[in-house]
Enzyme design. Structure first.
Site, PDB file in Angstrom:
ATOM      1  N   HIS A   9      11.904   4.608 -22.817  1.00 61.43           N
ATOM      2  CA  HIS A   9      11.896   3.216 -22.359  1.00 61.43           C
ATOM      3  C   HIS A   9      13.337   2.810 -22.373  1.00 61.43           C
ATOM      4  O   HIS A   9      13.699   1.671 -21.773  1.00 61.43           O
ATOM      5  CB  HIS A   9      10.755   2.468 -23.167  1.00 61.43           C
ATOM      6  CG  HIS A   9      11.563   2.312 -24.561  1.00 61.43           C
ATOM      7  ND1 HIS A   9      11.231   3.220 -25.737  1.00 61.43           N
ATOM      8  CD2 HIS A   9      12.085   1.129 -25.281  1.00 61.43           C
ATOM      9  CE1 HIS A   9      11.636   2.476 -26.782  1.00 61.43           C
ATOM     10  NE2 HIS A   9      12.049   1.403 -26.489  1.00 61.43           N
ATOM     11  N   CYS A  49      19.969 -14.400 -39.389  1.00 60.72           N
ATOM     12  CA  CYS A  49      19.222 -15.432 -38.991  1.00 60.72           C
ATOM     13  C   CYS A  49      18.099 -15.137 -37.996  1.00 60.72           C
ATOM     14  O   CYS A  49      17.277 -16.047 -37.929  1.00 60.72           O
ATOM     15  CB  CYS A  49      19.842 -16.727 -38.597  1.00 60.72           C
ATOM     16  SG  CYS A  49      21.593 -16.861 -39.395  1.00 60.72           S
ATOM     17  N   THR A  75      11.192   7.137 -31.810  1.00 57.96           N
ATOM     18  CA  THR A  75      10.915   7.323 -33.296  1.00 57.96           C
ATOM     19  C   THR A  75      10.268   8.344 -33.735  1.00 57.96           C
ATOM     20  O   THR A  75      10.691   9.145 -34.727  1.00 57.96           O
ATOM     21  CB  THR A  75      10.299   6.131 -33.832  1.00 57.96           C
ATOM     22  OG1 THR A  75      10.895   4.827 -33.291  1.00 57.96           O
ATOM     23  CG2 THR A  75      10.046   5.879 -35.387  1.00 57.96           C
TER      24      THR A  75
END
Length: 461
Positions: free
Chosen positions: A196, A320, A70
């Site tokens: 990762h 959900c 990121t």
């Protein structure tokens, strides 16, 4: 317990573990110092940079180690935009980029820049022609992921990179999901990745900036990593990341063939074993280890919990499973079913027995969740004197209840009659049209309502 979420984080590769332990003893000192321990640490850092650069396909002095993938994306975008400020402040991204790219785009807009979002087709891929049309004279940077993190679809990076080169626009490629499979093709200008994702330790990212690309690192200046990543390098983790990248690349050709065959089995068997399932993503141009499907009438969170209880770790892009109660931006951009979404991403070493057991367990799990939610097995039969139209009030009820209620009453109107579903759930905007396509009914459209929206469906059969 089979772990099927390698696209989120791959298990630590054995080579990464070995390299990490060795580097803890040898690479703890400051690589900027000239004494023996510092020189030893510098040798380890330089060797890791050279190995990683070879895997990326760039020069070692073009590659920076960051604290995460990121951070690599954020630094790459901000630095490229700042370096080309005189050209303009226009940024081009695809609609299915990772959130790190989209968050950078939002930040850029908040600072007065402009952003063009290129749509994707139902498989999740951009059209090179549409991407090229989004480029302008004032475009400072373009971004395109190499492969999608949720559905596995590979993007036409080489074609888009060629268009960007012709337009004089640098292209940043988020290669987090694909770098372990192989180098990214095409004349890209910047590349970001995360260790990762390929079995390296968390906390290591890569940012490659090719020579000739105008780049101005943002934030306070720092002497380390060419000024592009501030702070003391985590040399043991960097060494482990580079070692594992080289190891997975050596295994990639053989392992990709094996995992693709297992994924093909899931793609073909799930629709045969489970009724009302949509397999999403490109069936051919895709990562070898990722398959995503969505199940009608299923609460995604319940489905994931039940699969976890059965011994399988999977993930989902369903609304959900999110505190925001909005569907994944990827599924939304593709226009596919979002409810009951399951992403299976197989790590290296997954066995055929693991996949077969998953296929044995899945039908019963889905059926159990549907039964708890009161989902219909089939459309209800028409009464003797059916109403010409019905209204279903599903306001305040979340996925997949609006679709379940629609399915229960569609048989209560004659062929040609309509059912209007009132819903304030964002997922209904995707899932009701998807249900219509799967059930061969007509989706008439969406209309404004006092609360939420009214979704109109016409019965065709």
């Amino acid at each position: 317990m089979p772990y099927f979420d390698a696209a989120s984080a791959a298990p630590l590769h054995p080579v990464a573990r070995q390299a990490l332990l060795a580097a803890l003893d040898e690479g703890w000192a400051d690589p900027a110092r000239l004494y023996r321990e510092g020189r030893r640490a510098r040798l380890l850092l330089d060797a890791a940079r050279e190995a990683a650069a070879q895997a990326v396909g760039c020069r070692p002095d073009e590659l920076t180690f960051t604290s995460s993938g990121t951070r690599a994306v954020h630094s790459g975008i901000s630095g490229a935009l700042a370096g080309r400020r005189r050209v303009g402040r226009h940024l081009v991204v695809s609609a299915v980029e990772h959130s790190s790219v989209l968050h950078s785009a939002t930040d850029h807009e908040s600072r007065g820049g402009s952003v063009a979002e290129v749509p994707v087709d139902r498989s999740g891929a951009v059209s090179p022609a549409a991407y090229g049309a989004a480029l302008r004279e004032d475009t400072a940077l373009a971004c395109l992921q190499s492969a999608n993190h949720e559905v596995g679809t590979e993007q036409p990076v080489a074609e888009v990179a060629g268009l960007c080169r012709d337009a004089g626009v640098p292209l940043l490629v988020d290669a987090a999901q694909s770098l372990g499979q192989g180098a990214v093709p095409g004349a890209w200008s910047l590349l970001a990745a995360s260790a990762h994702k390929w079995g390296g330790p968390a906390g290591v990212g890569l940012l490659a900036v090719r020579k000739g690309v105008r780049f101005a690192a943002q934030g306070p200046a720092d002497e380390r990593e060419s000024g592009r990543a501030a702070g003391f390098e985590n040399i043991p983790a960097i060494v482990a990341a580079a070692a594992s990248l080289r190891a997975v690349r050596a295994e990639a050709a053989e392992e990709s063939v094996r995992l693709r065959a297992l994924v093909d089995r899931i793609r073909s068997r799930v629709p045969a074993l489970v009724p009302d399932v949509e397999v999403v993503g490109d069936p051919v141009r895709r990562l070898p280890h990722v398959v995503t499907f969505s199940c009608l009438y299923v609460d995604g969170e319940s489905l994931l919990h039940e699969l976890d209880r059965a011994g399988f770790s999977v993930s989902s892009g369903s609304s959900c499973t999110s505190s925001t109660l909005t569907p994944s931006h990827v599924l939304k951009a593709m226009g596919v079913l979002s409810e009951g979404n399951v992403r299976v991403s197989l790590p290296t070493g997954t066995t055929a027995q693991d996949v077969d057991r998953f296929l044995d367990v899945l039908p019963g799990v889905v059926a159990g969740v549907r039964e708890k939610l009161g989902a219909p097995a089939a459309a209800a039969p028409s009464p003797a004197a059916p109403a010409a139209s019905l209204v279903v009030d599903a306001l305040g009820r979340r996925c997949p209840i609006p679709v379940i209620e629609l399915a229960k009453v569609i048989g209560g109107v004659p062929v040609g009659g309509t059912v209007t579903v009132l819903s304030d759930d964002e997922a209904a905007r995707l899932d009701i049209p998807a249900w219509c396509a799967m059930r061969e009914q007509e989706y008439v459209g969406e209309e404004p309502a006092d609360r939420g929206s009214a979704y109109v469906v016409r019965r065709l059969s």
